[in-house]
Each structure stands twice: as structure tokens, then as C-alpha cells.
Design an enzyme around this catalytic site. Structure first.
Site, PDB file in Angstrom:
ATOM      1  N   HIS A  48       0.906  -1.154   0.073  1.00  0.00           N
ATOM      2  CA  HIS A  48       0.063  -0.080   0.004  1.00  0.00           C
ATOM      3  C   HIS A  48       0.930   0.986  -0.071  1.00  0.00           C
ATOM      4  O   HIS A  48       0.525   2.279   0.664  1.00  0.00           O
ATOM      5  CB  HIS A  48      -0.791   0.072   1.254  1.00  0.00           C
ATOM      6  CG  HIS A  48      -1.819  -1.224   1.265  1.00  0.00           C
ATOM      7  ND1 HIS A  48      -2.960  -1.386   0.319  1.00  0.00           N
ATOM      8  CD2 HIS A  48      -2.063  -2.262   1.991  1.00  0.00           C
ATOM      9  CE1 HIS A  48      -3.535  -2.412   0.535  1.00  0.00           C
ATOM     10  NE2 HIS A  48      -3.076  -2.895   1.688  1.00  0.00           N
ATOM     11  N   ASP A 175      -8.632  -5.943   6.855  1.00  0.00           N
ATOM     12  CA  ASP A 175      -9.014  -6.592   6.008  1.00  0.00           C
ATOM     13  C   ASP A 175     -10.053  -7.776   6.352  1.00  0.00           C
ATOM     14  O   ASP A 175     -11.203  -8.069   5.565  1.00  0.00           O
ATOM     15  CB  ASP A 175      -8.102  -7.349   5.131  1.00  0.00           C
ATOM     16  CG  ASP A 175      -7.143  -6.284   4.082  1.00  0.00           C
ATOM     17  OD1 ASP A 175      -8.042  -5.281   3.815  1.00  0.00           O
ATOM     18  OD2 ASP A 175      -6.125  -6.509   3.792  1.00  0.00           O
TER      19      ASP A 175
END
Length: 248
Positions: A48, A175
Site C-alpha cells: 500500500h 481486511d
């Protein structure tokens, strides 16, 4: 001539101690600064973030200045990515979406030299100055951290923990909350119950459990058996910034 660098994180875990790998918006300069405070490792992100292999190499060098272990979250569980990440200086890889036995076996295979895996042999940074037996020593120091961040990974966790070569099973509630139909609700009771279930499975298997380790949660997680902590420095800075602005 000398010997291979000792991975502080792996050493602490082998001694039964808790260890901390610090995450956040890392740059070589940030690591230069944060290294003085005694963290065992630094979390370098490529999943990310815009970091490329050259930037990862520079951050790993900054870690080496403070004898801090560089851990890299790779962008994908692919052999060439894991192989090259170690080549540029990492001593640990954090592998996202480790959902199946095949996933974690593939990560270990890419991370370890023969006979433990099929990492391509090369005279990488960590081999410089090592007088003998570099490949076996590298296998002893490198680490594989499997990210347990989907609900199906928890369902498969008992089988995942049987795979040799995985050092830590790190639970990612962010997540995980999405895959449980509760996006962005990592602190939801159902998500936290799943986290606790995962910790129990990991600890019961004799493997190392990891957690994000937000401020205020350390003691409770330690009592549950967590020994690998991954905090993020940005909330600390944000809190102090708010306090300073209130004073101002």
C-alpha cells in the site's frame, strides 16, 4: 571477515520474549530517526505504498545502521518478488492474504534457500563479509510472516500452522472486517471474537501469534499469547500533535 547479521526479532522470539516491528509511513530518513528508540524491527510496506526495490534497499540500509531488523510487506505472494525483496536487504517478509496451505508453502519456498526452499542463490548484501556457510546462516536468520487477514484464512488456520517454515501468523483485523461483512469495523465484537479465535489456534499449535498492538492493548494481547506486535507510529504522532495544538 565476519558473520551474518543477527535478526533481532527472530532472536527475541527464540528466547520466548515479545518483539515489536514498527510500522507507519517509513522512509530512510524516518527509520534513521526512529531507530534510536530500541524497536526490534521496522515494517517497510510495498503493498500500500509507492516504494520500489531501490527505496526498499535504502530503508534496509537505514535499519542496518541501528541493528534493526527490516521486514517488508510484499505486494504479492510471488516467488520473484519475495526472492528479490530478500536480495535487496530484508530479513523478513510479511506475506498478504495467506489463506491456504498452498499460499504459505509458496511463501516459504520463495524465502528459503535449498534444502528448505528454492530461493535463487546469489551473493546478496547480507552475504558480504560472511566468511563461510552463508546460505545455511541466511535460512536461520530470514523469517516468513503470514498475514491472516481474511475469514477463510481463520477457517484454514489449523492446517496453515502445520506448515514448516512460517515463523509468525499475524492477524490483520482491517481486511478481516471486510471479509466478515463489517468493512472498516476492526473493533467490532464479531471481528474481535474472530481475532481471539485465531490467536488461540496459533498459540495452541505452538506457533507465534502476531497482532497489530495498538496502544492500550499490549498487556491484554500478551496475556492471550501474542508475542509479535506490529504497531503504527502515526497515531502516536497524531495524539501528541493534538495535545500540542490544544496547548497552543
Amino acid at each position: 571477515m565476519g558473520d551474518i547479521r543477527i535478526n533481532r526479532v527472530k532472536k527475541s522470539l527464540s528466547e520466548g520474549k515479545a518483539t515489536m516491528v514498527l510500522g507507519g509511513l517509513q522512509t530512510p530518513e524516518t527509520i534513521d530517526f526512529l531507530g534510536q528508540f530500541g524497536f526490534d524491527g521496522m515494517w517497510i510496506d510495498t503493498e500500500h505504498s509507492p516504494n520500489d526495490f531501490d527505496m526498499v534497499a535504502q530503508m534496509c540500509r537505514a535499519c542496518n545502521l541501528w541493528d534493526v531488523a527490516p521486514f517488508v510487506r510484499v505486494s504479492a505472494n510471488q516467488h520473484w518478488i519475495i526472492n528479490r525483496t530478500f536480495d535487496v536487504g530484508a530479513v523478513g517478509v510479511i506475506v498478504p492474504h495467506s489463506n491456504t496451505v498452498e499460499d504459505v508453502k509458496a511463501a516459504v519456498n520463495a524465502a528459503k534457500y535449498w534444502p528448505k526452499g528454492q530461493r535463487g542463490s546469489s551473493s546478496t548484501r547480507h552475504s558480504f563479509g560472511v566468511d563461510k556457510d552463508y546460505y545455511n546462516k541466511a535460512n536461520e536468520q530470514t523469517m516468513v510472516v503470514a498475514l491472516i487477514e481474511e475469514y477463510r484464512a481463520i477457517k484454514n488456520l489449523k492446517e496453515l500452522t502445520k506448515v514448516e517454515g512460517v515463523d509468525v501468523f499475524l492477524i490483520g483485523p482491517g481486511d478481516l472486517s471486510h471479509t466478515m461483512g463489517l468493512p472498516g469495523q476492526g473493533s467490532h465484537p464479531k471481528v474481535q471474537a474472530a481475532v481471539d479465535e485465531a490467536i488461540d489456534i496459533i498459540v495452541s499449535s505452538g506457533k507465534v501469534a502476531g497482532a497489530t498492538g495498538a496502544s492500550g492493548s499490549i498487556a491484554d494481547l500478551y496475556k492471550k499469547g501474542v508475542r509479535f506486535f506490529f504497531p503504527n507510529w502515526q497515531p502516536w504522532l497524531g495524539q501528541k500533535a493534538k495535545e500540542y495544538m490544544a496547548e497552543f
